[in-house]
Motif scaffolding. Sequence first.
Motif, short mmCIF file in Angstrom:
data_model
loop_
_atom_site.label_atom_id
_atom_site.label_comp_id
_atom_site.label_asym_id
_atom_site.label_seq_id
_atom_site.Cartn_x
_atom_site.Cartn_y
_atom_site.Cartn_z
N SER A 4 -2.80 6.86 6.05
CA SER A 4 -1.54 6.11 6.16
C SER A 4 -0.80 6.20 4.84
O SER A 4 -1.38 6.49 3.79
CB SER A 4 -1.82 4.65 6.53
OG SER A 4 -2.35 3.96 5.42
N LYS A 5 0.48 5.96 4.87
CA LYS A 5 1.29 6.06 3.66
C LYS A 5 0.86 5.07 2.59
O LYS A 5 1.01 5.33 1.41
CB LYS A 5 2.76 5.90 4.00
CG LYS A 5 3.28 7.06 4.81
CD LYS A 5 4.74 6.95 5.09
CE LYS A 5 5.14 8.13 5.95
NZ LYS A 5 6.54 8.27 6.12
N THR A 6 0.31 3.92 3.00
CA THR A 6 -0.13 2.94 2.01
C THR A 6 -1.36 3.41 1.24
O THR A 6 -1.63 2.90 0.16
CB THR A 6 -0.41 1.57 2.67
OG1 THR A 6 -1.42 1.75 3.67
CG2 THR A 6 0.85 0.99 3.29
N ASP A 7 -2.08 4.39 1.77
CA ASP A 7 -3.25 4.93 1.07
C ASP A 7 -2.88 5.63 -0.23
O ASP A 7 -3.72 5.85 -1.08
CB ASP A 7 -4.01 5.92 1.96
CG ASP A 7 -4.73 5.24 3.10
OD1 ASP A 7 -4.90 4.00 3.06
OD2 ASP A 7 -5.12 5.95 4.05
N HIS A 8 -1.63 6.00 -0.37
CA HIS A 8 -1.18 6.70 -1.57
C HIS A 8 -0.92 5.76 -2.74
O HIS A 8 -0.62 6.23 -3.84
CB HIS A 8 0.10 7.49 -1.27
CG HIS A 8 -0.09 8.55 -0.24
ND1 HIS A 8 -0.76 9.73 -0.49
CD2 HIS A 8 0.29 8.60 1.06
CE1 HIS A 8 -0.78 10.46 0.61
NE2 HIS A 8 -0.15 9.81 1.56
N PHE A 9 -1.02 4.47 -2.51
CA PHE A 9 -0.69 3.48 -3.54
C PHE A 9 -1.90 2.64 -3.87
O PHE A 9 -2.85 2.54 -3.10
CB PHE A 9 0.47 2.60 -3.05
CG PHE A 9 1.68 3.41 -2.69
CD1 PHE A 9 2.51 3.94 -3.67
CD2 PHE A 9 1.97 3.69 -1.37
CE1 PHE A 9 3.61 4.73 -3.33
CE2 PHE A 9 3.06 4.46 -1.01
CZ PHE A 9 3.88 4.99 -2.00
N GLU A 11 -4.20 -0.73 -4.67
CA GLU A 11 -4.37 -1.99 -3.93
C GLU A 11 -3.36 -3.03 -4.41
O GLU A 11 -2.77 -3.75 -3.60
CB GLU A 11 -5.80 -2.51 -4.13
CG GLU A 11 -6.09 -3.77 -3.35
CD GLU A 11 -7.51 -4.25 -3.54
OE1 GLU A 11 -7.72 -5.46 -3.37
OE2 GLU A 11 -8.39 -3.45 -3.86
N GLN A 13 -0.36 -2.48 -5.75
CA GLN A 13 0.97 -2.10 -5.28
C GLN A 13 1.15 -2.50 -3.82
O GLN A 13 2.20 -3.03 -3.44
CB GLN A 13 1.21 -0.60 -5.46
CG GLN A 13 1.36 -0.20 -6.91
CD GLN A 13 1.29 1.30 -7.12
OE1 GLN A 13 0.68 2.02 -6.33
NE2 GLN A 13 1.89 1.77 -8.20
N ASN A 14 0.15 -2.26 -3.00
CA ASN A 14 0.22 -2.65 -1.59
C ASN A 14 0.28 -4.18 -1.45
O ASN A 14 1.02 -4.69 -0.61
CB ASN A 14 -0.97 -2.08 -0.81
CG ASN A 14 -0.79 -0.61 -0.51
OD1 ASN A 14 0.23 -0.19 0.00
ND2 ASN A 14 -1.80 0.18 -0.84
N GLN A 15 -0.48 -4.88 -2.28
CA GLN A 15 -0.49 -6.34 -2.20
C GLN A 15 0.86 -6.92 -2.63
O GLN A 15 1.39 -7.82 -1.97
CB GLN A 15 -1.62 -6.90 -3.06
CG GLN A 15 -1.85 -8.38 -2.86
CD GLN A 15 -3.07 -8.88 -3.61
OE1 GLN A 15 -3.62 -8.21 -4.47
NE2 GLN A 15 -3.48 -10.08 -3.28
N ALA A 17 3.73 -5.44 -2.47
CA ALA A 17 4.69 -5.10 -1.42
C ALA A 17 4.56 -6.05 -0.23
O ALA A 17 5.57 -6.50 0.33
CB ALA A 17 4.50 -3.66 -0.96
N LEU A 18 3.34 -6.39 0.15
CA LEU A 18 3.12 -7.33 1.25
C LEU A 18 3.67 -8.72 0.90
O LEU A 18 4.33 -9.36 1.72
CB LEU A 18 1.61 -7.43 1.56
CG LEU A 18 1.22 -8.39 2.68
CD1 LEU A 18 1.75 -7.91 4.02
CD2 LEU A 18 -0.30 -8.54 2.72
#
Length: 108
Positions: A4-9, A11, A13-15, A17-18
């Motif tokens: 998934s695209k979030t795998d490129h970032f 943890e 960065q994903n958090q 963004a959420l």
Amino acid sequence: MGRSKTDHFTEQQNQIALIAKALGHPARVAIIDHLLKVNACIGNAILEEIPLAQPTISQHLKVLRDANLIKGTIDGNAICYCINETTFELLNSYFQNITTHVIHQNCC
């Protein structure tokens, strides 16, 4: 199946963004503001504060819970909501880091 695209970032960065997405609606910001004022409250008190229907408030609370911005404990037939300090500490640290870099950076 591909990544998934979030795998490129990272943890973090994903958090972040959420969290940012969860704070992207004024009703959710109003719920956070209310919880900051009262420290903790039963879900029904939020209904009295925010002029939206109960199902809509419930949906916003779910988004805030999923982003770990709030937490809830069962109190009889109701849920008592409060701010999740750990998530706000992460958010505070993130914005302090940005502020520090912006203040010490010369830009065009």
